[in-house]
Design an enzyme around this catalytic site. Structure first.
Site, PDB file in Angstrom:
ATOM      1  N   ASN A   1     -10.763  10.896  15.026  1.00  0.00           N
ATOM      2  CA  ASN A   1     -11.293  10.340  13.778  1.00  0.00           C
ATOM      3  C   ASN A   1     -12.803  10.154  13.821  1.00  0.00           C
ATOM      4  OD1 ASN A   1      -8.884  10.238  12.392  1.00  0.00           O
ATOM      5  ND2 ASN A   1      -8.375   8.194  13.078  1.00  0.00           N
TER       6      ASN A   1
ATOM      7  N   LYS B   1      -6.605   9.131  19.293  1.00  0.00           N
ATOM      8  CA  LYS B   1      -6.672   9.335  17.837  1.00  0.00           C
ATOM      9  C   LYS B   1      -8.057   8.948  17.322  1.00  0.00           C
ATOM     10  CE  LYS B   1      -5.086  10.304  13.731  1.00  0.00           C
ATOM     11  NZ  LYS B   1      -4.386   9.483  12.773  1.00  0.00           N
TER      12      LYS B   1
ATOM     13  N   GLY C   1       0.847  -1.193   0.000  1.00  0.00           N
ATOM     14  CA  GLY C   1       0.000   0.000   0.000  1.00  0.00           C
ATOM     15  C   GLY C   1       0.876   1.234   0.000  1.00  0.00           C
TER      16      GLY C   1
ATOM     17  N   SER D   1      -9.643  11.958   5.445  1.00  0.00           N
ATOM     18  CA  SER D   1      -9.633  10.865   4.463  1.00  0.00           C
ATOM     19  C   SER D   1     -11.017  10.230   4.320  1.00  0.00           C
ATOM     20  CB  SER D   1      -8.575   9.820   4.815  1.00  0.00           C
ATOM     21  OG  SER D   1      -8.884   9.190   6.025  1.00  0.00           O
TER      22      SER D   1
ATOM     23  N   GLU E   1     -13.535   4.261   5.747  1.00  0.00           N
ATOM     24  CA  GLU E   1     -13.121   3.582   6.984  1.00  0.00           C
ATOM     25  C   GLU E   1     -14.161   3.812   8.096  1.00  0.00           C
ATOM     26  OE1 GLU E   1      -9.050   5.228   7.399  1.00  0.00           O
ATOM     27  OE2 GLU E   1      -8.334   3.187   7.016  1.00  0.00           O
TER      28      GLU E   1
ATOM     29  N   GLY F   1       0.101   4.524  -0.974  1.00  0.00           N
ATOM     30  CA  GLY F   1      -0.698   5.719  -1.231  1.00  0.00           C
ATOM     31  C   GLY F   1      -0.081   6.884  -0.489  1.00  0.00           C
ATOM     32  N   ALA F   2      -0.918   7.699   0.147  1.00  0.00           N
ATOM     33  CA  ALA F   2      -0.409   8.910   0.797  1.00  0.00           C
ATOM     34  C   ALA F   2       0.592   8.568   1.908  1.00  0.00           C
ATOM     35  CB  ALA F   2      -1.580   9.719   1.355  1.00  0.00           C
TER      36      ALA F   2
END
Ligand SMILES: NC(=O)c1ccc[n+]([C@@H]2O[C@H](COP(=O)([O-])OP(=O)(O)OC[C@H]3O[C@@H](n4cnc5c(N)ncnc54)[C@H](OP(=O)(O)O)[C@@H]3O)[C@@H](O)[C@H]2O)c1
Length: 289
Positions: free
Chosen positions: A180, A176, A8, A245, A257, A10-11
């Site tokens: 989120n 966190k 993976g 995201s 997610e 990606g970013a």
């Protein structure tokens, strides 16, 4: 010197690959579904061109004699099962696996791995894919891990200061998650982070985070009483046009997610008999889009 495969890119996977490359100490393999065409990362200290072997199929061979000391999983949480398709190619009995994903269920997503070799990682630095395919890393590499032998070995892969070990990693992960979970307000309203700087949406975001914290405490996390306000202060300090995201995935029509960010709070709330109506509503609306 370590042999490291990253699944993976990606970013965040790109920022991690660039940071590991910059140490000059490792041999990297980048595992992606499509060939990397713009493997550049704009970091706060300059642009880094990634120069690593790129595999695009778990059936491709790794170079002869190359065995992974580390496999880093840096996909979205919903791609965990697809990411695991790379394991037969990459894993030996000695390989350690770091999971760099959001949420609090890193180990649960990979139940078949030897759990003492798994290192859950919370990623704190933001990064995003730019329209030209390059990656913009906003801020220095910032990762949090447990204080175990495997996590200390993970930290040693990076430059000093980029990875912090914690005796109370659980609380770091739940804090966190509070951030989120509240971010669902942005994805639901299809508005950037600035929406969390307005009074009524901010109140809702605070209450979602407080629900999360109540469940987190039942799971053993230590979180301050004013966590809701702290989360709002966090969002107030971010540029109002930032896109989280969850919103980025929604806008792009990708999976989200939502289970890792809100669903987990509902599920663990049920386990402890704690009502979580706001997270349930957020999850329901996000999944019903
Ligand atoms: N971005 C941030 O600022 C940030 C900050 C903190 C935490 N995080 C967390 O970090 C994790 C990674 O996020 P991200 O922003 O890096 O996501 P991302 O930009 O969407 O990158 C994920 C990458 O995984 C790839 N992938 C999916 N399935 C794969 C497979 N089977 N084999 C190989 N590659 C596969 C995707 O490839 P395709 O392009 O082919 O789909 C994509 O390039 C997430 O849990 C996220 O919540 C992100």
């Amino acid at each position: 010197m370590a042999n490291i495969a990253i699944i993976g890119v990606g970013a965040i996977g790109s920022t991690i690959a660039a940071a590991l490359q910059q140490t000059g100490r490792h041999s990297l393999i980048l595992c992606t579904r499509r060939a990397l065409t713009h493997p550049r990362v704009e970091t706060p200290s300059g642009t880094i061109e990634m120069q690593a072997l790129n595999l695009t199929d778990p059936k491709q061979p790794v170079p002869e004699g190359w065995t992974a000391d580390w496999v880093l999983v840096v996909t979205k949480t919903y791609a965990a099962r697809a990411a695991a398709a790379w394991f037969p190619l990459l894993l030996s009995p000695e390989t350690k696996v770091a999971i760099l994903q959001n949420g609090v269920e890193h180990r649960d997503r990979f139940p078949d791995l030897a759990q003492d070799k798994v290192v859950p990682v919370i990623v704190q630095h933001p990064a995003e894919l730019k329209p030209d395919g390059d990656v913009l890393q906003r801020g220095p590499i910032s990762l949090d891990v447990e204080n175990t032998a495997a996590a200390q070995a993970f930290a040693a892969l990076f430059a000093p200061g980029e990875v912090r070990t914690h005796d109370d990693f659980l609380s770091i992960a739940w804090r966190k998650l509070c951030i989120n979970s509240a971010g669902a307000v942005s994805a639901l309203t299809l508005r950037p982070v600035g929406v969390l700087q307005q009074e009524a949406p901010a109140r809702l975001a605070r209450e979602i985070a407080e629900e999360c914290a109540t469940v987190g405490r039942a799971e053993g996390a230590t979180l301050p009483e004013d966590i809701g306000q702290q989360i709002l202060d966090f969002y107030s300090a971010i540029s109002p046009d930032s896109i989280n995201s969850l919103l980025a995935d929604r806008q792009a029509g990708r999976p989200m997610e939502s289970d890792a960010r809100n669903g987990v709070i509902v599920r663990l709330g049920e386990k402890h008999g704690i009502p979580t109506p706001l997270n349930r509503m957020a999850l329901t609306l996000l999944e019903a889009r």
